[in-house]
Design a protein around this motif. Sequence first.
Motif, mmCIF file in Angstrom:
data_model
loop_
_atom_site.group_PDB
_atom_site.id
_atom_site.type_symbol
_atom_site.label_atom_id
_atom_site.label_comp_id
_atom_site.label_asym_id
_atom_site.label_seq_id
_atom_site.Cartn_x
_atom_site.Cartn_y
_atom_site.Cartn_z
ATOM 1 N N LEU A 180 0.831 -1.203 0.000
ATOM 2 C CA LEU A 180 0.000 0.000 0.000
ATOM 3 C C LEU A 180 0.868 1.256 0.000
ATOM 4 N N ASP A 181 1.976 1.221 0.727
ATOM 5 C CA ASP A 181 2.892 2.368 0.718
ATOM 6 C C ASP A 181 3.441 2.619 -0.683
ATOM 7 N N TYR A 182 3.790 1.546 -1.399
ATOM 8 C CA TYR A 182 4.274 1.702 -2.776
ATOM 9 C C TYR A 182 3.161 2.227 -3.688
ATOM 10 N N LEU A 183 1.931 1.765 -3.477
ATOM 11 C CA LEU A 183 0.815 2.255 -4.286
ATOM 12 C C LEU A 183 0.641 3.764 -4.135
ATOM 13 N N VAL A 184 0.750 4.243 -2.908
ATOM 14 C CA VAL A 184 0.550 5.671 -2.653
ATOM 15 C C VAL A 184 1.741 6.494 -3.151
ATOM 16 N N SER A 185 2.962 6.041 -2.867
ATOM 17 C CA SER A 185 4.148 6.817 -3.237
ATOM 18 C C SER A 185 4.329 6.924 -4.749
ATOM 19 N N THR A 186 3.952 5.894 -5.486
ATOM 20 C CA THR A 186 4.064 5.933 -6.951
ATOM 21 C C THR A 186 2.813 6.486 -7.628
ATOM 22 N N LYS A 187 1.766 6.744 -6.827
ATOM 23 C CA LYS A 187 0.472 7.237 -7.329
ATOM 24 C C LYS A 187 -0.237 6.228 -8.228
ATOM 25 N N VAL A 188 0.179 4.984 -8.151
ATOM 26 C CA VAL A 188 -0.503 3.928 -8.897
ATOM 27 C C VAL A 188 -1.894 3.677 -8.315
ATOM 28 N N PHE A 227 8.049 -8.804 0.891
ATOM 29 C CA PHE A 227 9.017 -7.732 0.659
ATOM 30 C C PHE A 227 10.220 -7.877 1.583
ATOM 31 N N LYS A 228 9.989 -8.325 2.823
ATOM 32 C CA LYS A 228 11.110 -8.520 3.738
ATOM 33 C C LYS A 228 12.028 -9.645 3.266
ATOM 34 N N GLY A 229 11.458 -10.658 2.650
ATOM 35 C CA GLY A 229 12.270 -11.773 2.164
ATOM 36 C C GLY A 229 12.933 -11.516 0.829
ATOM 37 N N LEU A 230 12.672 -10.349 0.219
ATOM 38 C CA LEU A 230 13.243 -10.026 -1.088
ATOM 39 C C LEU A 230 14.626 -9.435 -0.879
ATOM 40 N N LYS A 231 15.661 -10.216 -1.146
ATOM 41 C CA LYS A 231 17.031 -9.764 -0.935
ATOM 42 C C LYS A 231 17.752 -9.493 -2.252
ATOM 43 N N LYS A 232 17.548 -10.325 -3.225
ATOM 44 C CA LYS A 232 18.228 -10.135 -4.504
ATOM 45 C C LYS A 232 17.321 -10.634 -5.619
ATOM 46 N N PRO A 233 16.975 -9.761 -6.582
ATOM 47 C CA PRO A 233 17.387 -8.360 -6.705
ATOM 48 C C PRO A 233 16.639 -7.464 -5.736
ATOM 49 N N SER A 234 17.201 -6.287 -5.481
ATOM 50 C CA SER A 234 16.614 -5.346 -4.545
ATOM 51 C C SER A 234 15.820 -4.293 -5.295
ATOM 52 N N LEU A 235 14.766 -3.793 -4.646
ATOM 53 C CA LEU A 235 13.960 -2.738 -5.246
ATOM 54 C C LEU A 235 14.563 -1.361 -5.014
ATOM 55 N N ALA A 236 15.571 -1.276 -4.139
ATOM 56 C CA ALA A 236 16.156 0.021 -3.808
ATOM 57 C C ALA A 236 16.902 0.638 -4.988
ATOM 58 N N ASN A 237 17.357 -0.181 -5.929
ATOM 59 C CA ASN A 237 18.137 0.329 -7.053
ATOM 60 C C ASN A 237 17.284 0.712 -8.253
ATOM 61 N N LEU A 238 15.955 0.582 -8.157
ATOM 62 C CA LEU A 238 15.085 0.885 -9.286
ATOM 63 C C LEU A 238 14.831 2.381 -9.383
ATOM 64 N N SER A 239 14.649 2.860 -10.616
ATOM 65 C CA SER A 239 14.249 4.245 -10.821
ATOM 66 C C SER A 239 12.769 4.401 -10.485
ATOM 67 N N ASP A 240 12.306 5.638 -10.450
ATOM 68 C CA ASP A 240 10.897 5.893 -10.132
ATOM 69 C C ASP A 240 9.977 5.256 -11.174
ATOM 70 N N ASP A 241 10.357 5.352 -12.444
ATOM 71 C CA ASP A 241 9.531 4.772 -13.503
ATOM 72 C C ASP A 241 9.515 3.252 -13.417
ATOM 73 N N GLN A 242 10.663 2.656 -13.104
ATOM 74 C CA GLN A 242 10.717 1.198 -12.985
ATOM 75 C C GLN A 242 9.892 0.714 -11.797
ATOM 76 N N LEU A 243 9.953 1.430 -10.689
ATOM 77 C CA LEU A 243 9.183 1.040 -9.519
ATOM 78 C C LEU A 243 7.684 1.165 -9.794
ATOM 79 N N LYS A 244 7.301 2.209 -10.512
ATOM 80 C CA LYS A 244 5.886 2.367 -10.866
ATOM 81 C C LYS A 244 5.423 1.231 -11.765
ATOM 82 N N SER A 245 6.257 0.854 -12.738
ATOM 83 C CA SER A 245 5.899 -0.256 -13.629
ATOM 84 C C SER A 245 5.803 -1.561 -12.865
ATOM 85 N N LEU A 246 6.679 -1.751 -11.883
ATOM 86 C CA LEU A 246 6.643 -2.987 -11.098
ATOM 87 C C LEU A 246 5.337 -3.092 -10.313
ATOM 88 N N ILE A 247 4.863 -1.991 -9.744
ATOM 89 C CA ILE A 247 3.603 -2.028 -8.998
ATOM 90 C C ILE A 247 2.430 -2.234 -9.950
#
Length: 264
Positions: A59-67, A92-112
């Motif tokens: 839900l935090d990702y949904l709000v931050s990316t405006k998706v 999300f806690k178990g996601l270690k590799k690959p990490s979402l921290a290295n994604l751009s804003d557009d990539q993170l929005k597409s992932l959601i």
Amino acid sequence: MFSCCALLLYTTLAYGKSTSPPAPVVAMSPTPAPAPAPTPAYVNLTSLLSVAGPFHTFLDYLVSTKVIETFQNQANNTEQGITIFVPKDSAFKGLKKPSLANLSDDQLKSLILFHALPKFYSLAGFSELGTKGPISTLAGGQYLLNFTYDSGTVHLDSGWSKTKVTSAVLSTDPVAIYQVDKVLLPEAIFGTDIPPTPAPAPAPAPAPERSPAAAADSPSAESKGNTSSPESSPSTSSSQRIMEWSILRQLALAVLAAGAVLFF
């Protein structure tokens, strides 16, 4: 005279019939129009996901990316509806590799956006969807998901992620929300060089069972039978102590005898 009276009477009767008032016209009642279909209730996805399941990270990702705005519009303002796959917080806690921290804003929005289909699907509807090959998501044509329907269980495969629907949060047309155990990682972002899944460690082979007869005939059993500890044979230990005391006594007598001879 009689003929004239009869003719006058006949004429009067004929005129009365021709001038009688017309029969009243019965008005036809109009056919009632069918009642309009009830409008689906507005679905507030933010409120729903905040109280259902542990979905706070998604839900935090949904709000931050405006998706969330895209999902709300698809859910409430289209005839097709929407189907959303929501990972739990533990995914999300178990996601270690690959990490979402290295994604751009557009990539993170597409992932959601990759976690939703632009159409409502009930669980039974995935049986037909699994035969159509890769399915486009709200992220676009390159972001594809594969579905498999096996005995009532819906399996999802994004290339990097293989998971399944574990529960239905909401499944009422036009909105379906399903819980999944993993974050869906698209090949359009992370590439096709997917690391192989490590094979599970083989279980240790069970020790061979030995029959009691074989155990009795083994050399170790014979050696154990022939070897006795002091605790298991108290009679042997006592006889050794008696022999030692008798030897000491004989030595003592011999010394006394030798001293007596020298003295005399």
